[in-house]
Design an enzyme around this catalytic site. Structure first.
Site, mmCIF file in Angstrom:
data_model
loop_
_atom_site.group_PDB
_atom_site.id
_atom_site.type_symbol
_atom_site.label_atom_id
_atom_site.label_comp_id
_atom_site.label_asym_id
_atom_site.label_seq_id
_atom_site.Cartn_x
_atom_site.Cartn_y
_atom_site.Cartn_z
ATOM 1 N N HIS A 122 -1.931 10.907 -2.523
ATOM 2 C CA HIS A 122 -2.665 9.464 -2.632
ATOM 3 C C HIS A 122 -2.813 9.336 -1.585
ATOM 4 O O HIS A 122 -2.635 10.259 -0.122
ATOM 5 C CB HIS A 122 -1.583 8.878 -2.661
ATOM 6 C CG HIS A 122 -1.733 6.673 -2.477
ATOM 7 N ND1 HIS A 122 -1.615 6.589 -1.203
ATOM 8 C CD2 HIS A 122 -2.029 6.410 -3.756
ATOM 9 C CE1 HIS A 122 -1.919 5.099 -1.912
ATOM 10 N NE2 HIS A 122 -2.076 4.937 -3.333
ATOM 11 N N ASP A 199 6.802 11.379 -0.566
ATOM 12 C CA ASP A 199 6.415 10.200 -1.756
ATOM 13 C C ASP A 199 7.036 9.787 -2.768
ATOM 14 O O ASP A 199 6.549 10.367 -3.367
ATOM 15 C CB ASP A 199 4.422 10.248 -1.387
ATOM 16 C CG ASP A 199 4.234 8.971 -1.913
ATOM 17 O OD1 ASP A 199 4.117 8.164 -2.035
ATOM 18 O OD2 ASP A 199 3.211 9.010 -2.392
ATOM 19 N N GLN A 202 5.995 6.710 -7.224
ATOM 20 C CA GLN A 202 5.933 7.309 -8.968
ATOM 21 C C GLN A 202 7.138 7.136 -9.065
ATOM 22 O O GLN A 202 7.093 6.844 -10.405
ATOM 23 C CB GLN A 202 4.517 7.966 -9.131
ATOM 24 C CG GLN A 202 3.435 7.038 -9.071
ATOM 25 C CD GLN A 202 2.704 5.858 -9.614
ATOM 26 O OE1 GLN A 202 2.826 5.534 -10.643
ATOM 27 N NE2 GLN A 202 1.862 5.170 -8.864
ATOM 28 N N LYS A 225 6.519 -1.463 -6.882
ATOM 29 C CA LYS A 225 6.325 -0.199 -8.238
ATOM 30 C C LYS A 225 7.944 -0.442 -8.197
ATOM 31 O O LYS A 225 7.337 0.521 -9.728
ATOM 32 C CB LYS A 225 5.564 1.099 -7.744
ATOM 33 C CG LYS A 225 4.099 0.888 -7.011
ATOM 34 C CD LYS A 225 3.646 1.580 -6.747
ATOM 35 C CE LYS A 225 2.188 2.015 -6.114
ATOM 36 N NZ LYS A 225 1.245 3.167 -6.128
ATOM 37 N N CYS A 363 -7.185 6.090 -5.615
ATOM 38 C CA CYS A 363 -6.202 6.263 -3.891
ATOM 39 C C CYS A 363 -6.113 7.907 -3.936
ATOM 40 O O CYS A 363 -5.744 7.861 -3.261
ATOM 41 C CB CYS A 363 -5.756 5.325 -3.512
ATOM 42 S SG CYS A 363 -5.463 3.633 -3.428
HETATM 43 C C1 LIG Z 1 1.020 3.251 -5.349
HETATM 44 C C2 LIG Z 1 1.498 4.602 -4.159
HETATM 45 C C3 LIG Z 1 1.391 4.763 -3.026
HETATM 46 C C4 LIG Z 1 0.672 3.488 -1.565
HETATM 47 O O1 LIG Z 1 1.852 2.499 -2.280
HETATM 48 P P1 LIG Z 1 1.703 1.064 -0.857
HETATM 49 O O2 LIG Z 1 2.475 -0.218 -1.960
HETATM 50 O O3 LIG Z 1 0.610 0.571 -1.731
HETATM 51 O O4 LIG Z 1 2.226 1.277 0.419
HETATM 52 C C5 LIG Z 1 1.045 5.709 -2.187
HETATM 53 N N1 LIG Z 1 1.875 7.358 -3.125
HETATM 54 C C6 LIG Z 1 1.382 6.887 -4.406
HETATM 55 C C7 LIG Z 1 2.087 8.551 -5.055
HETATM 56 C C8 LIG Z 1 1.265 5.501 -5.145
HETATM 57 O O5 LIG Z 1 1.204 5.762 -6.803
#
Ligand SMILES: *Cc1c(COP(=O)(O)O)cnc(C)c1O
Length: 405
Positions: A122, A199, A202, A225, A363
């Site tokens: 991302h 990260d 998800q 999320k 993104c």
């Molecule tokens: C949504 C997402 C982000 C960013 O999350 P934010 O809430 O916009 O800061 C980063 N990495 C992954 C894999 C995402 O799905």
């Protein structure tokens, strides 16, 4: 018993019509809907128990401070951190990554050092490292994935060098759905002398996080999320690493003592929470995680695995439809293209039928471009997704395709 139809009753918005149509929400990867418990928690705080934290010595402030710090403990439990001092509340995952890059990164990653990330990151986990590399003269490298989007150990290892100081990767791709072997990657990176940031944006929705088992140095995810409020996110960091990091921002709440000519900063996590935090949102996040932890993650995974294979089968019935990302180990995210049809046109027709999907590059522009597209359509699943959502998606896609081609 895990029953997605029962779960849907917990989410008021899923039981409302959108523009007169059933709410077929297939955009959970962008942001998840909120259960009533979370909504009520947030409302009730503003109605009954609101004040600033860490400052007052009156009943309301004490109550709110206690709840805010309790939310930190719930997050600790959710990720299985050793102590709640390893949990920093930030604005979102993006800020968590920026915090690590501009504190740990600026201090420890030097000219000619290498930062290694995957091809499927991302922008939050790409641009941040790219810009750090530009700033300090480090080199940003990418490890490739398999044709089907799967993680490939050899391709990862081949990019590790004695200069690799930092590895960052998504635990589950928001485009391909690929699930990465977190523990293995951390182990290999550590053997190589690198620190690792995971990260888990998800991943956190779909699978159980265990930072101690993963041995991750840093891990981030966003509240919105995981069925929680917007405006707050989590940075987990090993305590000794956090202690060794300079502040990210300066202001109230992050100090021990301030003099006109110098400041003694306080210990983590407060050192990284300058200013009034997202109090209500953090407490709401705690409520969302409590909601999520009522379920067995094995049940969540099983439900999503079944739905994922159902959706894959149904989607592939559509002539000319191609799913990008078909790794064996993948979660409920489907980025697809239908030959010759612009995603924007598709999404417009889907939207008219109450089907919410995302279009564009999600993104992850370099990845989508590398796959040979400028724009795709993406459907994604949550805990409340059911077969009916897939059926309506597929039916509407078929109609849209006939209409548009
Ligand atoms: C949504 C997402 C982000 C960013 O999350 P934010 O809430 O916009 O800061 C980063 N990495 C992954 C894999 C995402 O799905």
């Amino acid at each position: 018993m895990f029953d997605a139809y029962e779960i849907r009753k917990d989410f008021p918005i899923l039981n409302k019509l959108v523009d007169g149509k059933r709410n077929t929400y297939l955009d959970t990867a962008a942001s998840a809907q909120k259960p009533l418990e979370v909504i009520e928690c947030v409302t009730s705080l503003y109605m009954n128990e609101y004040a600033n934290v860490h400052r007052g010595s009156y009943w309301l402030s004490d109550r709110v401070t206690e709840k805010y710090e309790n939310a930190r403990k719930i997050v600790q439990q959710f990720v299985n951190a050793k102590t709640s001092d390893e949990i920093v509340f930030v604005r979102n995952a993006t800020e968590g990554i920026n915090l690590v890059a501009s504190t740990y990164g600026l201090k420890n990653i030097k000219k000619d050092d290498e930062i290694l990330i995957s091809r499927a990151e991302h922008h939050a986990n790409l641009v941040t490292w790219q810009q750090l590399a530009i700033k300090n003269g480090a080199k940003l490298k990418y490890f490739d994935l398999d044709e089907d989007g799967g993680f490939n150990l050899d391709k990862f290892v081949s990019k590790l060098t004695p200069k690799t100081k930092f590895v960052a990767f998504t635990a589950m791709s928001n485009v391909l759905g690929t699930i990465f072997p977190i523990k293995k990657i951390c182990e290999l990176a550590h053997k190589n002398g690198a620190k690792v940031l995971v990260d888990a944006c998800q991943y956190a929705v779909h699978k159980k996080i265990n930072v101690q088992e993963f041995d991750a140095d840093f891990l981030v995810f966003s509240s919105h999320k995981v069925y929680g409020p917007t405006g707050v996110g989590v940075l987990y960091g090993k305590y000794d690493l956090l202690c060794d990091m300079p502040p990210y921002q300066y202001g109230g709440d992050m100090i021990e003592h301030v003099y006109y000519d110098k400041t003694i900063f306080t210990t983590p996590p407060a050192r990284f929470e300058a200013g009034t935090p997202a109090i209500v949102q953090a407490i709401g996040l705690g409520k969302a995680l409590e909601y999520l932890m009522k379920f067995d993650f094995n049940d969540i995974e099983k439900h999503e695995r079944e739905l994922t294979s159902y959706a894959t089968r149904k989607l592939l019935e559509i002539d000319g439809l191609k799913i990008l990302g078909t790794a064996k180990d993948k979660g409920g995210v489907f980025a697809f293209d239908i030959n010759g049809i612009h995603p924007q046109d598709l999404a417009f027709i889907l939207g008219k039928e109450g089907v919410g999907v995302r279009t564009g590059h999600f993104c992850a522009e370099p990845l989508v471009n590398m796959l040979g597209y400028t724009s795709l359509t993406r459907a994604s699943l949550g805990i409340y997704s059911v077969k009916e959502d897939i059926d309506i998606l597929v039916e509407t896609l078929k109609k849209a395709k006939n209409f548009l081609s």
